[in-house]
Design a protein around this motif. Structure first.
Motif, PDB file in Angstrom:
ATOM      1  N   THR A 172       0.770  -1.096  -0.006  1.00 50.94           N
ATOM      2  CA  THR A 172       0.224  -0.139   0.141  1.00 50.94           C
ATOM      3  C   THR A 172       0.892   1.465  -0.011  1.00 50.94           C
ATOM      4  O   THR A 172       0.529   2.216  -0.888  1.00 50.94           O
ATOM      5  N   ARG A 185      -3.962   8.691  -5.216  1.00 54.59           N
ATOM      6  CA  ARG A 185      -4.070   7.966  -3.678  1.00 54.59           C
ATOM      7  C   ARG A 185      -4.331   6.745  -3.578  1.00 54.59           C
ATOM      8  O   ARG A 185      -5.106   6.013  -4.370  1.00 54.59           O
ATOM      9  N   VAL A 187      -5.263   3.573  -0.479  1.00 55.25           N
ATOM     10  CA  VAL A 187      -5.579   3.227   0.827  1.00 55.25           C
ATOM     11  C   VAL A 187      -6.158   1.943   0.831  1.00 55.25           C
ATOM     12  O   VAL A 187      -6.775   1.404   0.013  1.00 55.25           O
ATOM     13  N   ILE A 233     -13.064   7.515   2.589  1.00 50.76           N
ATOM     14  CA  ILE A 233     -11.721   7.501   2.095  1.00 50.76           C
ATOM     15  C   ILE A 233     -11.573   8.402   0.807  1.00 50.76           C
ATOM     16  O   ILE A 233     -10.706   9.254   0.578  1.00 50.76           O
ATOM     17  N   LEU A 239      -6.175  11.351   3.079  1.00 53.04           N
ATOM     18  CA  LEU A 239      -6.013   9.719   3.299  1.00 53.04           C
ATOM     19  C   LEU A 239      -5.097   9.093   2.210  1.00 53.04           C
ATOM     20  O   LEU A 239      -5.644   8.932   1.044  1.00 53.04           O
ATOM     21  N   ASN A 240      -4.038   8.739   2.751  1.00 48.11           N
ATOM     22  CA  ASN A 240      -3.240   8.108   1.670  1.00 48.11           C
ATOM     23  C   ASN A 240      -1.905   7.379   2.386  1.00 48.11           C
ATOM     24  O   ASN A 240      -1.641   7.555   3.100  1.00 48.11           O
ATOM     25  N   GLU A 242      -2.020   4.379   3.725  1.00 42.49           N
ATOM     26  CA  GLU A 242      -2.493   3.724   4.954  1.00 42.49           C
ATOM     27  C   GLU A 242      -3.407   2.606   4.819  1.00 42.49           C
ATOM     28  O   GLU A 242      -4.213   2.393   4.018  1.00 42.49           O
TER      29      GLU A 242
END
Length: 255
Positions: A172, A185, A187, A233, A239-240, A242
């Motif tokens: 990831t 991105r 996630v 997300i 949010l990236n 993770e």
């Protein structure tokens, strides 16, 4: 990313977590291409959702199949800016059991579908996303993968499944770093025990007992709850890279 401008590909979208994600996205104003091998279920779901959805029969492990399906989605909707990887399989097989060692064929098959299939979808879809016009946050796309708490708490008989899901967790961050240059991105969600076709056919008491293993809420998760996190997300640009556990605080025991 604005959900009303979303064109998403959802693998494994004909049932389970994938179908819950498809419904959530469409209900939020997105358009969705359902990628799956389950033609009857996928066609039925697309028909239920009307013009906002299309079914594309797809083998995520096959480059030609994925390319053809992406062409179909782009032809229908104009572009693709979201990928949600839900396609996956599992086996219950000990490394060494009463019948001998774990089948190498079944181990390889689980990794091929879950891990290699996920990567195949990412690499081919990211290429399409790189051609998108960036939005106000310089985003061209979002990719959401599905791992499992088995990546961390694998049970007896889950060597293949845990390895495949651990691989998704492990790739990831480097993929998020790879794709940062094109504004995409990445996630991953690691769900716990969810009400999916994997539990169909079990006695009701057995399903209830499984649900009670989760501290709170003490039940199986719902596909709509998984889909809700996918939506969150997508709309949150920070949010990236993770992996998020979605598990009601469960920590799986050996068996």
């Amino acid at each position: 990313m604005d959900l009303s401008k979303l064109v998403a590909v959802v693998t494994g979208g004909a049932s389970g977590l994938g179908a819950g994600t498809v419904r959530n996205l469409v209900n939020s104003g997105a358009k969705v291409a359902i990628f799956d091998l389950q033609e009857e279920l996928g066609t039925e779901l697309a028909g239920e959702l009307g013009e906002a959805a299309i079914f594309c029969k797809t083998d995520v492990t096959d480059e030609a199949s994925v390319t053809a399906a992406l062409d179909q989605a782009v032809e229908r909707f104009g572009y693709v800016n979201t990928l949600v990887n839900c396609a996956g399989i599992g086996v219950a097989e000990k490394t060494m059991g009463k019948k001998g060692p774990h089948s190498l064929k079944s181990f390889s098959k689980v990794l091929e579908v879950n891990l290699i299939g996920t990567f195949n979808m990412i690499r081919l879809t990211a290429e399409r996303m790189s051609e998108n016009t960036p939005n106000e946050n310089e985003e061209r796309g979002v990719i959401v993968n599905t791992a499992s708490v088995a990546a961390y708490d694998g049970q007896i008989g889950q060597a293949a499944y845990s390895a495949s899901k651990g691989g998704i967790v492990g790739m990831t961050l480097p993929i998020a770093r790879d794709l940062s240059s094109v504004g995409v991105r990445v996630v991953t969600i690691a769900p716990g025990l969810f009400d999916t076709p994997a539990f169909q056919g079990l006695p009701e008491k057995a399903v209830d007992a499984l649900g009670k293993m989760t501290p709170f809420p003490s039940r199986l998760g719902k596909a709509s709850e998984f889909g809700c996190l996918v939506n969150s997300i997508i709309i949150n640009p920070m949010l990236n890279g993770e992996t998020i556990r979605l598990d009601g605080a469960i920590r799986m025991q050996p068996r």
